[in-house]
Structures are given as structure tokens and as C-alpha cells.
Design a protein around this motif. Sequence first.
Motif, mmCIF file in Angstrom:
data_model
loop_
_atom_site.group_PDB
_atom_site.id
_atom_site.type_symbol
_atom_site.label_atom_id
_atom_site.label_comp_id
_atom_site.label_asym_id
_atom_site.label_seq_id
_atom_site.Cartn_x
_atom_site.Cartn_y
_atom_site.Cartn_z
ATOM 1 N N VAL A 204 -19.788 -28.488 -41.532
ATOM 2 C CA VAL A 204 -20.288 -27.706 -40.401
ATOM 3 C C VAL A 204 -21.630 -28.288 -39.923
ATOM 4 O O VAL A 204 -21.892 -28.395 -38.717
ATOM 5 C CB VAL A 204 -20.448 -26.221 -40.797
ATOM 6 C CG1 VAL A 204 -21.126 -25.443 -39.670
ATOM 7 C CG2 VAL A 204 -19.095 -25.616 -41.126
ATOM 8 N N SER A 205 -22.463 -28.683 -40.882
ATOM 9 C CA SER A 205 -23.756 -29.283 -40.539
ATOM 10 C C SER A 205 -23.569 -30.579 -39.757
ATOM 11 O O SER A 205 -24.257 -30.814 -38.757
ATOM 12 C CB SER A 205 -24.553 -29.542 -41.816
ATOM 13 O OG SER A 205 -25.802 -30.095 -41.522
ATOM 14 N N ILE A 206 -22.635 -31.419 -40.204
ATOM 15 C CA ILE A 206 -22.360 -32.677 -39.505
ATOM 16 C C ILE A 206 -21.816 -32.404 -38.106
ATOM 17 O O ILE A 206 -22.151 -33.123 -37.147
ATOM 18 C CB ILE A 206 -21.375 -33.540 -40.319
ATOM 19 C CG1 ILE A 206 -22.035 -34.038 -41.603
ATOM 20 C CG2 ILE A 206 -20.877 -34.731 -39.496
ATOM 21 C CD1 ILE A 206 -23.218 -34.957 -41.384
ATOM 22 N N LEU A 210 -23.300 -33.774 -34.647
ATOM 23 C CA LEU A 210 -22.503 -34.516 -33.661
ATOM 24 C C LEU A 210 -22.652 -33.911 -32.261
ATOM 25 O O LEU A 210 -22.717 -34.637 -31.259
ATOM 26 C CB LEU A 210 -21.036 -34.524 -34.080
ATOM 27 C CG LEU A 210 -20.672 -35.428 -35.257
ATOM 28 C CD1 LEU A 210 -19.237 -35.188 -35.712
ATOM 29 C CD2 LEU A 210 -20.859 -36.905 -34.882
ATOM 30 N N PHE A 211 -22.711 -32.591 -32.186
ATOM 31 C CA PHE A 211 -22.919 -31.955 -30.881
ATOM 32 C C PHE A 211 -24.301 -32.313 -30.319
ATOM 33 O O PHE A 211 -24.450 -32.527 -29.111
ATOM 34 C CB PHE A 211 -22.768 -30.433 -30.996
ATOM 35 C CG PHE A 211 -21.349 -29.962 -30.848
ATOM 36 C CD1 PHE A 211 -20.673 -30.106 -29.643
ATOM 37 C CD2 PHE A 211 -20.672 -29.381 -31.910
ATOM 38 C CE1 PHE A 211 -19.355 -29.690 -29.491
ATOM 39 C CE2 PHE A 211 -19.358 -28.956 -31.778
ATOM 40 C CZ PHE A 211 -18.701 -29.109 -30.568
ATOM 41 N N PHE A 212 -25.293 -32.374 -31.198
ATOM 42 C CA PHE A 212 -26.620 -32.789 -30.734
ATOM 43 C C PHE A 212 -26.580 -34.241 -30.259
ATOM 44 O O PHE A 212 -27.224 -34.594 -29.272
ATOM 45 C CB PHE A 212 -27.643 -32.632 -31.869
ATOM 46 C CG PHE A 212 -29.052 -32.859 -31.431
ATOM 47 C CD1 PHE A 212 -29.784 -31.841 -30.854
ATOM 48 C CD2 PHE A 212 -29.653 -34.111 -31.558
ATOM 49 C CE1 PHE A 212 -31.089 -32.048 -30.429
ATOM 50 C CE2 PHE A 212 -30.954 -34.329 -31.138
ATOM 51 C CZ PHE A 212 -31.674 -33.287 -30.566
ATOM 52 N N ALA A 213 -25.809 -35.089 -30.967
ATOM 53 C CA ALA A 213 -25.648 -36.482 -30.538
ATOM 54 C C ALA A 213 -24.993 -36.551 -29.161
ATOM 55 O O ALA A 213 -25.326 -37.417 -28.335
ATOM 56 C CB ALA A 213 -24.813 -37.246 -31.563
ATOM 57 N N LEU A 214 -24.069 -35.639 -28.900
ATOM 58 C CA LEU A 214 -23.399 -35.585 -27.594
ATOM 59 C C LEU A 214 -24.408 -35.260 -26.488
ATOM 60 O O LEU A 214 -24.359 -35.842 -25.396
ATOM 61 C CB LEU A 214 -22.298 -34.527 -27.637
ATOM 62 C CG LEU A 214 -21.287 -34.544 -26.482
ATOM 63 C CD1 LEU A 214 -20.410 -35.784 -26.549
ATOM 64 C CD2 LEU A 214 -20.429 -33.279 -26.522
ATOM 65 N N VAL A 215 -25.320 -34.358 -26.784
ATOM 66 C CA VAL A 215 -26.375 -34.011 -25.818
ATOM 67 C C VAL A 215 -27.257 -35.235 -25.551
ATOM 68 O O VAL A 215 -27.606 -35.526 -24.399
ATOM 69 C CB VAL A 215 -27.226 -32.838 -26.355
ATOM 70 C CG1 VAL A 215 -28.435 -32.603 -25.447
ATOM 71 C CG2 VAL A 215 -26.392 -31.578 -26.462
ATOM 72 N N GLN A 216 -27.612 -35.959 -26.621
ATOM 73 C CA GLN A 216 -28.402 -37.179 -26.439
ATOM 74 C C GLN A 216 -27.649 -38.212 -25.614
ATOM 75 O O GLN A 216 -28.233 -38.876 -24.754
ATOM 76 C CB GLN A 216 -28.757 -37.777 -27.800
ATOM 77 C CG GLN A 216 -29.826 -37.030 -28.572
ATOM 78 C CD GLN A 216 -30.181 -37.724 -29.873
ATOM 79 O OE1 GLN A 216 -29.324 -38.314 -30.536
ATOM 80 N NE2 GLN A 216 -31.438 -37.664 -30.259
ATOM 81 N N LYS A 217 -26.382 -38.338 -25.864
ATOM 82 C CA LYS A 217 -25.567 -39.371 -25.209
ATOM 83 C C LYS A 217 -25.448 -39.136 -23.708
ATOM 84 O O LYS A 217 -25.558 -40.080 -22.915
ATOM 85 C CB LYS A 217 -24.174 -39.401 -25.845
ATOM 86 C CG LYS A 217 -23.202 -40.408 -25.251
ATOM 87 C CD LYS A 217 -21.861 -40.350 -25.984
ATOM 88 C CE LYS A 217 -20.806 -41.225 -25.317
ATOM 89 N NZ LYS A 217 -21.121 -42.648 -25.411
ATOM 90 N N TYR A 218 -25.268 -37.866 -23.292
ATOM 91 C CA TYR A 218 -24.957 -37.615 -21.891
ATOM 92 C C TYR A 218 -26.096 -36.942 -21.104
ATOM 93 O O TYR A 218 -26.075 -36.947 -19.867
ATOM 94 C CB TYR A 218 -23.701 -36.743 -21.774
ATOM 95 C CG TYR A 218 -22.443 -37.505 -22.121
ATOM 96 C CD1 TYR A 218 -21.919 -38.460 -21.249
ATOM 97 C CD2 TYR A 218 -21.789 -37.290 -23.330
ATOM 98 C CE1 TYR A 218 -20.770 -39.173 -21.555
ATOM 99 C CE2 TYR A 218 -20.642 -37.990 -23.658
ATOM 100 C CZ TYR A 218 -20.134 -38.931 -22.768
ATOM 101 O OH TYR A 218 -19.000 -39.638 -23.086
#
Length: 806
Positions: A204-206, A210-218
Motif C-alpha cells: 500500500v505504501s509503494i 507510485l501515485f506521487f510519482a505520477l503527479v511528478q511525471k505529469y
Amino acid sequence: MKKHFPLRIVYLILSLISAVIIYFFYFKYIPFINTFNLILFPILFLVLLCTVYRVESGILVFVFIFPLINNLPYFFGIDWNIPHAPTALVLFLFFFLGWLIHSFLRPPQLDFSHPIFKPMVIFTLVVFISAVLTLARFTNFFPFLSNRIYELPVNINGVRVGGAVMSVIFSSLNYITGFLFFVILYQTIKTKEIFKKIMLVFSVSILISLFFALVQKYFSLSLGNTSFWINIERINATFKDPNSFGVVLSSYLPLVFGMIFFYNKKLRPFFIFLIIFGLFIFPSIGSRSGLLGLGISIFTFFILYFARSEISLKKKLMFVFSVFLASILVAGSFYFISSQSNLYKRIGWSIDVFNRQESLNKLFTRRLDFWTAGLNMVEDYPLTGVGIGSFIIELPNYLNQMGKPFRFTDSGENYFFQVGSELGLIGLIIILWLFYEIFKLMKKGWQEKEKKSKDKFILIGIISSIFSLFINYIFHSYIGAFAVKYFFWLLIAGLCVFSNKAEGSILFTRSNKKFLIITLVILIIFGAVNLVNTMGSLSLQFQAEKYGWDQNFGLYSAEKDDRGFLFNWAKRSAGISVDNLGPILIIPVLASHPDIKSNPVNVRIFLSDTYFRKNRLLKEIILRENKWVEFEYPVQNFNKDKIHLVFETDRTWQPLKYLNVMDSRHLAIGLGKEYFRYPHKIPEDRINKIERISWKSWEGKQKNRLWSNGEGRIEFESDEQKVAIRLNVKIQIAHDLGPYIILRMDEKVIGKCMLNEEGWRSIVFIQELSRGKHIFSVEYINDFHDIQKELDRNILLGDLEIVYLK
């Protein structure tokens, strides 16, 4: 109660000691930014309370938080330029304190029978010994040889003692806290069900990461990231840096394959989504080693899966073909979908470098230089290395020695080079023993697990994940990535659970007497050799002399005043080390306090030893005006090559407070660049003969007319050893300040002089030379000119006289 009473006392003492250490650690290495601490401290306190209440609960909370907390400082402007403790490390310290308090309340039955504990304990003791001696070296053996800990430089790059001490502490804790985390997990995770809960929480933590990485990406690459990674367009999600994120993700995904079959069928869509999501994000991380580890680990997973599968050969071949076809499709999708990703560009760059047959060092982004430096460290200090946390400190020195350009410093970029360079062959052999025990555990679990057991899936996933981490360890050390180490030891704890905890002999028993004796001998040898190295060729004094940096402390960065005069502002206590270039040392001193006329500034100047212990008071100066005054010290009878001085000022002032300017420094005095006063004449009765070299012989870009900063050189041949060099010069001053010149004989500095008298004058230097050709040079470094005010500072080099003495 009586049975556990002595044990409770031990845990109570350890809890109190740890609480005090954590208190000082927190205030030393956590920036005092209110909003940051308001968010961080409740998280730390939550982990502490949960662990005190129930260790299993504390583990679950810790495992959930440590992947998410690593980039928290970046939101408050706390990046690499501000020294601070990694938040995952601070989180663990509070978790460990909670475990100690819980153990005081309910003493656990500790089990150290696993074979992995033997190398782990020895390695921990080696790290501890190395840390103690390395800290002693960087602190100048305080309090034994030094009165206090001074902020002295420790390498040619200008890193100071504070940075070196921080490196030693963090590097030591990187190993030790990982071991402690494993110990707690080993004692707590008694069933597979507990490990299932832990990995589900970690998943769940990962997912959140990953969702935070998605925010960074887009949406915002700069969110929770540092300028260095933003500039090269790499995302770090909630981790310290993209490399840490890449290694955790690439090592975690193979485990998820096993979790798909191991957990309840209802959770399979969740884990499948995690795999797809992780693979989608992965190209934006830009980690080439992570990609290699991911590919090899997934390949390993399916190889092991087939080896333990009971399906027919035909189905196995069909499955292999399907995996191959899927790989082609994934690779094609990567080409078309991720062609703008950082990973795609880095791989393309690597292929381009390889096709152009450029150096492997460029392909490996200078890792070969780092590995070579690491090997040189092992060669120089084979048994003990350069000291825990010291690779990053010694790297600039070794690159300089190797003739390699220095652009940045880093870790060993290889886990085993890192261990070998810092802890020598003794440390390397022990860590290889530790990994050997891990491989033995993997083999045991693999051989004993039944083919029909669902446990085989999670075991295969763990083994594949560990393989991925090993691949990443070849290209990175992750010595500063605490989240990576905690994840690694979480996997090893899971391996123990699913391998039925291999049995061994209990530590520290009479039956282990031989082991204890061997351990003691190893530690004595390691400590003795390390002490010799620390007192000798690794000492700050030896290193400073070898690489040629000045030993000083309490000084701010060098700057120039409006006259072009070079100086440093000093703190209340400051020390400098200058070459003895005799016969009279001059050091300009200035106090800039706004209230100096009504409240004079008192400065005491001491002669000290090489450890900056004050030997005697040379002079006490009372400064009543904001003007430069000269401190003079005759050194013609001083028989040492270096002069060490300590300046103590009775008070400082802060421009931010008094003048409301953006300067928060606490200024005591200004110390001008030192120079020496030399004689103008040679007694006639000492002159044997004089050889005059015409001013026309000066060479260099400006010849003998140094109208701007530059150098003039002249070559001559000496018939005798003891001579006097008489330099004739004509100068022009500006702003009541003359030219500052540095004189060299065959590239060695023999004099520093400030020429403050206009017109022609002579300067005399007594030298001992070998017979033959020599090059004498004069470097002018403080040029100044103002066309409007018709001010111009210059120097004209005249004839050079070689005076042979009787």
C-alpha cells in the motif's frame, strides 16, 4: 518478574542512553524549521508509541511510513546543500527506542542461533572500532591531543571536520541500523501470517509512492524533488533520489509476482495493478542499473518457477514462448510510449557511446575512476581501509593523486568496493561471509520447499528480489539510502520465515569459545593496525602536508575589499597555519564592529602546536577603529616549517541584526592574507660574488611589466648551493595599497610580500640551491585600476641578482 529483573535493568539503561543520544542527534542534524518539525515529530512519536504498545504494530507503522518519508525535507527547502539526517534514519531511531522501552516493559526471549548473526555481530564491532578511530582522526584526537573540535579542512576539496564527522556517523548507522532492524524483525516475525501483513502494508505504501510519482511525471517534477534531479528530468517519488526509488521498485516488483499467487485471490487484481503501474512509472525514473536488476530478477523468477513446477515440458515451452512474446511487446511499447522518458534517453546515449567506441569510463559515468580509487585505498590500507564513511572524503585526494579531474564526490558506486575501501579486506571478507550465509539460506529454503506449497511463490519472489538488489549493489553502494537498506533486511527477514529459520549455534557460549577467541584476535588486529594508520598517514597533519592544503578553522570564505585586498572574516575563535617563509610574519587584522569607538575589541593571538593547542600568548591587540592594523611576529629563529596561530576575540557582531542586511554571519575580526617582510640589503662582508641577470630576460605573457595579474619567470644557473636572491622592482600603489607578490623557486613558494613603497626597491631572499639550472618566478595577484580616479596598481620587474655568499 524476578527472573527478568536484571534484563529489565539492561533495557532501561539502554533506553535512557538511546533517548539521550537521539535527543542530541535530533537537535544536531534536524534543521530547526518549525513547519517541518510540526509535521515530522508527530510521525516519529506515532511510531514510538505504537512500538512501545506492541512491537508488531510498530513494525507495521514503520514499514508503511519509511518508503513515504524520505523526501519530506525537500518540501521545506531542505536539500543536499543543507546538512541533515535522512528522515528514514530518524524514523528508525524512534522505532528502535520504542522497541527498547517495550523490551523493558516486557523482556523478550532473544534468539541469536541463526548462522547469519555471527558475521553480523563481528561486522558491527568492526564498524564500531573503525567509527571510533575515524572520528578520533577527524577531531584531531580530542580530548587527548586537541583542546576542542575544530572545523579543520579534511581534504583538498575543502570539506570540513563537521561534514566528515557526519559522514562517519551516517555511514556507520547505515550498516548498524539495518542489522538492528533485522534483529527486531527476526525476533518478532514468528509466522508467515505476520509477514503477509507486513508486505501488504508495504505494498500500500509503494502504491501511494507510485501515485506521487505520477503527479511528478505529469504535473510537477519539482514537487518533493531536488534541483539536481529536476534538471536531468528524473523523478524520485517519495524517496531520497531516483536511484533509491529505482532500486526499491525494481526489487519489489518480482516479489509482487509471487504475492499474486500467495495471497487471497481477491487481492490479485490489486497486485496485478501494482505491477502494471510500476512498469508504467519505471522509465521516468531513469535508472539503468534498476532496469538491469528488474530484467534479471523477473527472468530469475520464471526460471525458478518452472524449476519447481509440475507442469509438462510442452506447457513449459509454451509458457516460455509466451513470456518471450510478451517481452517483445513490452519492449515495443517501451519504444513507442516511453521514447521521451529519461530512461529511454539514457539507454540511447549509452548505446551511442558504445557504438562510437568511447571509453568505458564514460559509459559507466566515471564509475571506473571511483572503483580505481577504491582499489587504491585497499592497496594503501589493505587490512583496515581508510575508515568508515571516509571514501567520500578521501576520493578527491585520490583522484588528485591519480591525475584525474575532480567534478564531484560520491560513494564507491559499488557496495563491495565501498566496504573494502573503508574497512579493508577484513571488513570485505566478513561482509562476503554474511552474504554467503544469505545465499545458503536461499538455497536451503529453495531445496526444502514443497512443489505444491503456495509458499514457493513468495519464496521465489523474495529470492528474485534479493538478486535484483545484488545487481544494483554492483553499480551503487546506497550508503546514504536508508530506505533501501531497510527494504533489503525486510526481504532477508522474510527469507528466514519462509526458509524455516536455518539453525546454528548460539552466540557467546562456552561451546563457541574458539569463535570468540578468533573474533577477539581479528578485532585486536583490526584496531591496532587502524590506530597506527590513524596516527600516521591518515592523520590530518600528514594529509595536509601531503596534498598541500592549509590547516585553519573559524574562517568564512575569502573575499576582497574595495581596494582588491584579500582577507577572511573570522569567528570568535579562529586558527590559521602558514608556511614559515621568514624573517618577519605580517598578518593584517581588522575589526568592523559598529560600536568599536565606544566599546573597543580585544584580540589575543597565541602560538599553538599542530593540534592548535595554545602554547603561549604572542600579543594582545586592542582595536579602537575600523582600520587595518598589522600584527608582526619575528620568525627568523622559528625552526619549524609551519606556524600555527590561534586568534581569540572577546566579542562578535552580526550585520543582519545591526545593519538589517542579509548577512547572518557572526563576525569577530578580519584576517588579511599573510605576507612577510624581507631585508633590502646584504652585508658586504658576506658577499663573495654577484651575478646580474638583465631585466630583459624576464619571460611570460607580460615579460617584466606586470600591469595586471600575472607571472614573470627568469631562468638562471647556480654554481654554488648557498645564495641570496636580490630582486629589484619598481611599484605603483593604489588606494594606499601596493602589489602583493608570491615568489617561487622551481615552482616552490619561497616568499610572499606586500610592496607598499613606491619607486625602485630591492628584496633579498636567502636560499640553498642545488647546482644547475633553476627557474625563479614572481606572481602578481592583487591588480587594481580605476580609470576615473586615475588609480593603477602595477609592478615593474628589474634586474635579478644572484649573490654567492661566503
